[in-house]
Motif scaffolding. Structure first.
Motif, PDB file in Angstrom:
ATOM      1  N   MET A   1       0.836  -1.197   0.000  1.00  0.00           N
ATOM      2  CA  MET A   1       0.000   0.000   0.000  1.00  0.00           C
ATOM      3  C   MET A   1       0.876   1.254   0.000  1.00  0.00           C
ATOM      4  N   PHE A   2       0.318   2.348  -0.503  1.00  0.00           N
ATOM      5  CA  PHE A   2       1.038   3.613  -0.484  1.00  0.00           C
ATOM      6  C   PHE A   2       1.303   4.040   0.958  1.00  0.00           C
ATOM      7  N   THR A   3       2.368   4.809   1.149  1.00  0.00           N
ATOM      8  CA  THR A   3       2.744   5.293   2.477  1.00  0.00           C
ATOM      9  C   THR A   3       1.661   6.178   3.078  1.00  0.00           C
ATOM     10  N   ASN A   4       1.073   7.020   2.258  1.00  0.00           N
ATOM     11  CA  ASN A   4       0.011   7.932   2.674  1.00  0.00           C
ATOM     12  C   ASN A   4      -1.168   7.778   1.723  1.00  0.00           C
ATOM     13  N   ILE A  91      -4.590   4.132 -10.634  1.00  0.00           N
ATOM     14  CA  ILE A  91      -3.987   4.029  -9.301  1.00  0.00           C
ATOM     15  C   ILE A  91      -4.144   2.606  -8.770  1.00  0.00           C
ATOM     16  N   LEU A  92      -3.027   1.991  -8.425  1.00  0.00           N
ATOM     17  CA  LEU A  92      -3.015   0.617  -7.898  1.00  0.00           C
ATOM     18  C   LEU A  92      -2.360   0.626  -6.521  1.00  0.00           C
ATOM     19  N   PRO A  93      -3.122   0.898  -5.466  1.00  0.00           N
ATOM     20  CA  PRO A  93      -2.536   1.037  -4.126  1.00  0.00           C
ATOM     21  C   PRO A  93      -1.754  -0.185  -3.663  1.00  0.00           C
ATOM     22  N   LEU A  98       1.095   4.175  -9.929  1.00  0.00           N
ATOM     23  CA  LEU A  98       0.095   5.078 -10.502  1.00  0.00           C
ATOM     24  C   LEU A  98       0.646   5.657 -11.795  1.00  0.00           C
ATOM     25  N   GLU A  99      -0.236   6.341 -12.499  1.00  0.00           N
ATOM     26  CA  GLU A  99       0.111   6.929 -13.786  1.00  0.00           C
ATOM     27  C   GLU A  99      -0.168   8.423 -13.744  1.00  0.00           C
ATOM     28  N   ILE A 100       0.607   9.190 -14.478  1.00  0.00           N
ATOM     29  CA  ILE A 100       0.324  10.605 -14.701  1.00  0.00           C
ATOM     30  C   ILE A 100      -0.215  10.731 -16.110  1.00  0.00           C
ATOM     31  N   GLY A 101      -1.368  11.372 -16.237  1.00  0.00           N
ATOM     32  CA  GLY A 101      -1.950  11.516 -17.559  1.00  0.00           C
ATOM     33  C   GLY A 101      -3.046  12.558 -17.604  1.00  0.00           C
ATOM     34  N   TRP A 102      -3.754  12.583 -18.733  1.00  0.00           N
ATOM     35  CA  TRP A 102      -4.781  13.591 -18.981  1.00  0.00           C
ATOM     36  C   TRP A 102      -4.210  14.989 -18.777  1.00  0.00           C
ATOM     37  N   THR A 103      -2.919  15.147 -19.069  1.00  0.00           N
ATOM     38  CA  THR A 103      -2.263  16.435 -18.868  1.00  0.00           C
ATOM     39  C   THR A 103      -2.410  17.288 -20.128  1.00  0.00           C
ATOM     40  N   TRP A 104      -2.936  18.482 -19.941  1.00  0.00           N
ATOM     41  CA  TRP A 104      -2.989  19.433 -21.046  1.00  0.00           C
ATOM     42  C   TRP A 104      -2.851  20.843 -20.501  1.00  0.00           C
TER      43      TRP A 104
END
Length: 198
Positions: A1-4, A91-93, A98-104
């Protein structure tokens, strides 16, 4: 799991501020996204009205409620003007991925420090606060500009996923997958900080 936990948060830099995306941002998002070329490589139609912008935001917030995405509005750090949007997605805890996307970004802010700092803030938060082990980015095989931009910030090209996704024009796109791993982050961070200073 993620730290936070992955929860809405504001990430502030010198050039941009990434704030939780809300319906209140619809008019600003419409203004920032008014140029159709922004949407060439995204899988949805361009924003055409405030109601359309609200729909875009509602879709993002629905995914956020499911825990699969976290949506940000990109703001000019100096004046607070809406200049674009970005997200964590896929996002896969349990795997700390995770992925960064939908950036415009608005046309006026493309090829400026805004995109570099946006990626820097998202990557720093992912690795240093959330404890991600892997952050991935992907783009259309035909979008060479995006591929160069991802490589410029330190993304490692992993390969091409053939016929990965339908585009809004009906073309079945091939997708180039990139990643940055936690052990690579210190070098990527230093590279991004040099780019932002220069």
């Amino acid at each position: 799991m993620f730290t936070n936990p992955i929860i809405p948060v504001t990430l502030a830099g010198r050039h941009v501020r990434l704030a939780p995306l809300t319906l209140e941002h619809a008019p600003g998002l419409l203004a920032a996204g008014r140029d159709e070329p922004i949407w060439t490589w995204l899988i949805r139609e361009p924003l055409r009205s405030v109601d359309d912008a609200r729909g875009y935001i509602s879709d993002a917030l629905e995914q956020q409620a499911r825990g699969t995405q976290l949506a940000f509005v990109t703001l000019d750090a100096a004046c607070g003007e809406v200049i674009g949007s970005t997200r964590y997605l896929n996002i896969l805890p349990a795997d700390r991925v995770l992925e960064i996307g939908w950036t415009w970004l608005s046309v006026a802010r493309q090829r400026t420090a805004a995109n570099t700092e946006c990626k820097y803030l998202l990557l720093r938060h992912a690795f240093e606060t959330l404890g991600a082990l892997r952050v991935q980015l992907k783009t259309d095989l035909l979008n060479e500009k995006s591929q160069r931009a991802i490589e410029r910030i330190g993304g490692l090209r992993e390969g091409v996923l053939r016929r990965y996704q339908a585009t809004r024009g009906g073309r079945q796109r091939d997708t180039v997958m990139y990643s940055i791993l936690s052990e690579e982050w210190p070098a990527v961070k230093a590279r991004l900080e040099r780019l932002l200073v220069g």
